[in-house]
Design a protein around this motif. Structure first.
Motif, PDB file in Angstrom:
ATOM      1  N   GLY A   1     -14.535   4.407   1.170  1.00 57.05           N
ATOM      2  CA  GLY A   1     -13.566   3.976   0.171  1.00 57.05           C
ATOM      3  C   GLY A   1     -13.916   4.218  -1.277  1.00 57.05           C
ATOM      4  O   GLY A   1     -13.474   5.188  -1.865  1.00 57.05           O
TER       5      GLY A   1
ATOM      6  N   ARG B   1       1.315   4.050  -3.121  1.00 61.58           N
ATOM      7  CA  ARG B   1       1.000   5.477  -3.069  1.00 61.58           C
ATOM      8  C   ARG B   1       2.234   6.349  -3.242  1.00 61.58           C
ATOM      9  O   ARG B   1       2.154   7.454  -3.768  1.00 61.58           O
ATOM     10  N   GLN B   2       3.407   5.803  -2.826  1.00 69.11           N
ATOM     11  CA  GLN B   2       4.627   6.570  -3.093  1.00 69.11           C
ATOM     12  C   GLN B   2       4.869   6.692  -4.590  1.00 69.11           C
ATOM     13  O   GLN B   2       5.218   7.759  -5.085  1.00 69.11           O
TER      14      GLN B   2
ATOM     15  N   SER C   1      -4.269   4.799  -2.306  1.00 67.88           N
ATOM     16  CA  SER C   1      -4.231   4.168  -0.991  1.00 67.88           C
ATOM     17  C   SER C   1      -5.516   3.392  -0.709  1.00 67.88           C
ATOM     18  O   SER C   1      -5.484   2.265  -0.221  1.00 67.88           O
ATOM     19  N   GLU C   2      -6.659   4.018  -1.053  1.00 66.72           N
ATOM     20  CA  GLU C   2      -7.947   3.353  -0.825  1.00 66.72           C
ATOM     21  C   GLU C   2      -8.050   2.072  -1.649  1.00 66.72           C
ATOM     22  O   GLU C   2      -8.470   1.030  -1.152  1.00 66.72           O
TER      23      GLU C   2
ATOM     24  N   ARG D   1      -5.684  -0.574  -0.413  1.00 67.52           N
ATOM     25  CA  ARG D   1      -6.144  -1.134   0.850  1.00 67.52           C
ATOM     26  C   ARG D   1      -7.285  -2.126   0.630  1.00 67.52           C
ATOM     27  O   ARG D   1      -7.339  -3.168   1.268  1.00 67.52           O
TER      28      ARG D   1
ATOM     29  N   ARG E   1      -5.197  14.005  -3.832  1.00 69.10           N
ATOM     30  CA  ARG E   1      -6.359  13.242  -4.295  1.00 69.10           C
ATOM     31  C   ARG E   1      -5.903  11.914  -4.901  1.00 69.10           C
ATOM     32  O   ARG E   1      -6.468  10.860  -4.620  1.00 69.10           O
TER      33      ARG E   1
ATOM     34  N   THR F   1      -9.045  16.744   0.465  1.00 70.71           N
ATOM     35  CA  THR F   1      -9.227  15.336   0.108  1.00 70.71           C
ATOM     36  C   THR F   1     -10.173  14.636   1.088  1.00 70.71           C
ATOM     37  O   THR F   1     -11.069  13.898   0.673  1.00 70.71           O
TER      38      THR F   1
ATOM     39  N   THR G   1      -4.349   9.511  -2.294  1.00 71.55           N
ATOM     40  CA  THR G   1      -5.390   8.983  -1.409  1.00 71.55           C
ATOM     41  C   THR G   1      -6.211   7.914  -2.139  1.00 71.55           C
ATOM     42  O   THR G   1      -6.515   6.860  -1.583  1.00 71.55           O
TER      43      THR G   1
ATOM     44  N   ILE H   1       0.846  -1.197   0.000  1.00 72.44           N
ATOM     45  CA  ILE H   1       0.000   0.000   0.000  1.00 72.44           C
ATOM     46  C   ILE H   1       0.878   1.243   0.000  1.00 72.44           C
ATOM     47  O   ILE H   1       0.682   2.173  -0.781  1.00 72.44           O
ATOM     48  N   VAL H   2       1.906   1.206   0.884  1.00 71.60           N
ATOM     49  CA  VAL H   2       2.796   2.365   0.992  1.00 71.60           C
ATOM     50  C   VAL H   2       3.568   2.579  -0.304  1.00 71.60           C
ATOM     51  O   VAL H   2       3.650   3.700  -0.811  1.00 71.60           O
TER      52      VAL H   2
ATOM     53  N   MET I   1      -0.900  12.899   3.178  1.00 73.92           N
ATOM     54  CA  MET I   1      -2.031  12.088   2.729  1.00 73.92           C
ATOM     55  C   MET I   1      -2.680  11.386   3.901  1.00 73.92           C
ATOM     56  O   MET I   1      -1.995  10.779   4.718  1.00 73.92           O
TER      57      MET I   1
END
Lengths: 133, 279, 118
Positions: A103, A19-20, A44-45, A48, A38, C88, A41, A15-16, C53
């Motif tokens: 989510g 998003r990175q 990430s959603e 996840r 945005r 966000t 995020t 996940i990390v 974030m």
């Protein structure tokens, strides 16, 4: 020309890293800080969801150009159980995991385009796009 | 390719310019703005004739630049493009008529195709440049609108005002939110007053944006007061069933400023009494 | 990875400087509650200036931490939430209801003082 990258989501660290990767890519394309938030995020959603519900899947990131503008396409693909109640998961507050239930409808609001394809037993493919303004 | 017909037109250039000129004079170029002077109309026609016949002997790059200039001119003076396209069609009719008289059937057919190509190319370029120029204008206007859209004005230490004027659509609401939050950080504001006196209509959409903005303001660590609620706005808000109960609202900016001062533990005191005892 | 928790009189100060993965977030929740218990802290400032974030999961962990701390008698102020993060969260439909916020660490401490000392 398209730039593509993909991140395996097998552990929480996936996940990390997903998003990175999204943050780097969106920054490089010149997205504003709000759009960067945005996009990361949303990634990430999606990552996840893969981790929570299927344990195994891939987040793909792709740069697109439709002739007028550039954008970033995020795909989330898994071979998990699929989603039976597609309509329900797009409703705010619906959650089977004890989360906030923000989510998928949240991702849809953060991005410009959103598409979800899922069949029970065959996994899920979510494709969502953000255009550079 | 179409050299034969081009030669023909070029040789008879003066005749056609004259004939075309008279058809152009019958066009009504002033339908939108009666304020354009005749001088400008004449100039535009002359430029157009020059432009179209110029394509017969000038290079590709130069032609493109001239079409662009002409399109800019049409947009600047609000002159309708359709009239010029119609005039090109009239020109074709005139030339075809002459060609029919002066050439064999076989020649005529070939000329016909060549002429169509030449005119179509002109029309295409004209329309392309015109829509490009239009698009540029719209983009410029959008940018201009964004720039004047939502300033955040510090009025006291820790207190800022954002006056909203005009319609609030989704795109603009996003910009308002960003400039609101950035301004709060920049001015270290604790209370921000959003003045909607200049917003003509407050519907559920606008209210939704305002609620979202006030939530975001709270997240960054400030408070939001909604001011400038006119009677008719209050009526619509209640009639539409919009819940603004979580937001502090005041009828006027002045009352809002007093509330903001209270919230930051300050008040305005009058010095009159002190002064009168001193005198 | 552990997030350091600093003690300042009756208060605890936390500045989150790392990328918040789920494990770190949960570990932090546990550490903070233990620290409140140990020190009997009355006020807590969590500074999020460096966080770029917050997704719905991390938002939930933070919201939970605030609620749990309140249950243990400690008031929490979140500070330095970045505009991009706030936008966000609001667009996602995540509202941190009943959570106190302030612009920065300094104003956060002021806010705690006002509430606790009147």
């Amino acid at each position: 020309m398209t730039t593509q990258s993909s991140v395996e989501i097998g552990t929480e660290w996936g996940i990390v890293s997903a998003r990175q990767a999204g943050r780097e890519l969106s920054k490089g394309l010149g997205f504003s800080s709000v759009d960067q938030a945005r996009i990361t995020t949303a990634i990430s959603e999606l990552a996840r969801n893969i981790y929570l519900y299927t344990k195994n899947g891939v987040i793909g990131l792709e740069v697109v150009n439709d002739g007028h503008r550039q954008g970033i396409i995020i795909t989330a693909r898994d071979q998990g159980p699929g989603i039976e109640n597609l309509r329900d998961v797009m409703v705010d507050g619906y959650s089977t995991s004890g989360g906030l239930g923000a989510g998928l409808p949240g991702v849809k609001r953060l991005m410009d385009e959103f598409d979800i394809q899922s069949n029970p037993g065959e996994g899920t493919l979510i494709t969502t796009t953000k255009w550079l303004r | 390719m179409h050299s034969s017909v081009v030669d023909f037109i070029y040789q008879n250039k003066d005749i056609y310019i004259k004939k075309w000129r008279s058809t152009l004079d019958e066009l009504d170029l002033n339908i939108y703005h009666s304020s354009i002077s005749n001088e400008i109309i004449e100039e535009t026609k002359a430029e157009f004739i020059d432009l179209v016949f110029g394509t017969l002997y000038t290079g590709e790059g130069e032609v493109a630049a001239r079409f662009r200039r002409f399109a800019d001119r049409l947009i600047y003076y609000h002159i309708p493009l359709s009239e010029f396209i119609r005039s090109l069609q009239l020109l074709r009719r005139v030339i075809m008529h002459d060609l029919e008289e002066q050439s064999t059937k076989e020649q005529y057919d070939r000329y016909n195709v060549d002429l169509e190509d030449w005119l179509d190319e002109n029309i295409n370029k004209l329309v392309d440049e015109f829509s490009n120029a239009r698009e540029n204008t719209v983009n410029l206007q959008n940018t201009a609108l964004k720039e004047l859209s939502a300033p955040l004005i510090p009025v006291f230490d820790k207190i800022c005002v954002m006056p909203l004027v005009g319609t609030v659509d989704t795109e603009r609401a996003k910009q308002i939110m960003e400039s609101l939050l950035d301004g709060i950080i920049q001015h270290r504001a604790q209370v921000v007053l959003i003045d909607i006196t200049g917003v003509p209509v407050v519907d559920t959409m606008v209210a939704h944006h305002i609620i979202k903005a006030s939530q975001a303001v709270q997240l960054v660590g400030a408070e939001c007061i909604l001011v400038g609620i006119r009677p008719e706005i209050a009526q619509t808000i209640v009639n539409l069933g919009i819940d603004l109960s979580k937001i502090i609202t005041k009828s006027t900016l002045q009352k809002g400023v007093y509330t903001a001062l209270q919230m930051t533990r300050r008040e305005i005191i009058t010095l009159d009494e002190q002064r009168s005892t001193e005198v | 990875m552990r997030i350091p928790i600093l003690k300042l009189g009756n208060y605890l100060l936390i500045s989150i400087q790392v990328e918040l993965d789920d494990q770190t977030a949960l570990l932090f929740q546990e550490d903070l509650l233990n620290k409140i218990h140990q020190e009997g802290s009355q006020g807590i400032v969590i500074d999020l200036t460096s966080v770029d974030m917050i997704d719905s999961y991390i938002a939930k962990v933070i919201g939970d931490v605030v609620e749990m701390s309140n249950l243990m008698g400690a008031k929490v102020v979140l500070t330095g939430i970045q505009p991009a993060v706030a936008i966000t969260l609001v667009e996602m439909g995540v509202s941190l209801n009943g959570v106190q916020t302030a612009l920065d660490l300094e104003q956060g401490l002021e806010k705690l003082q006002q509430e606790l000392e009147g």
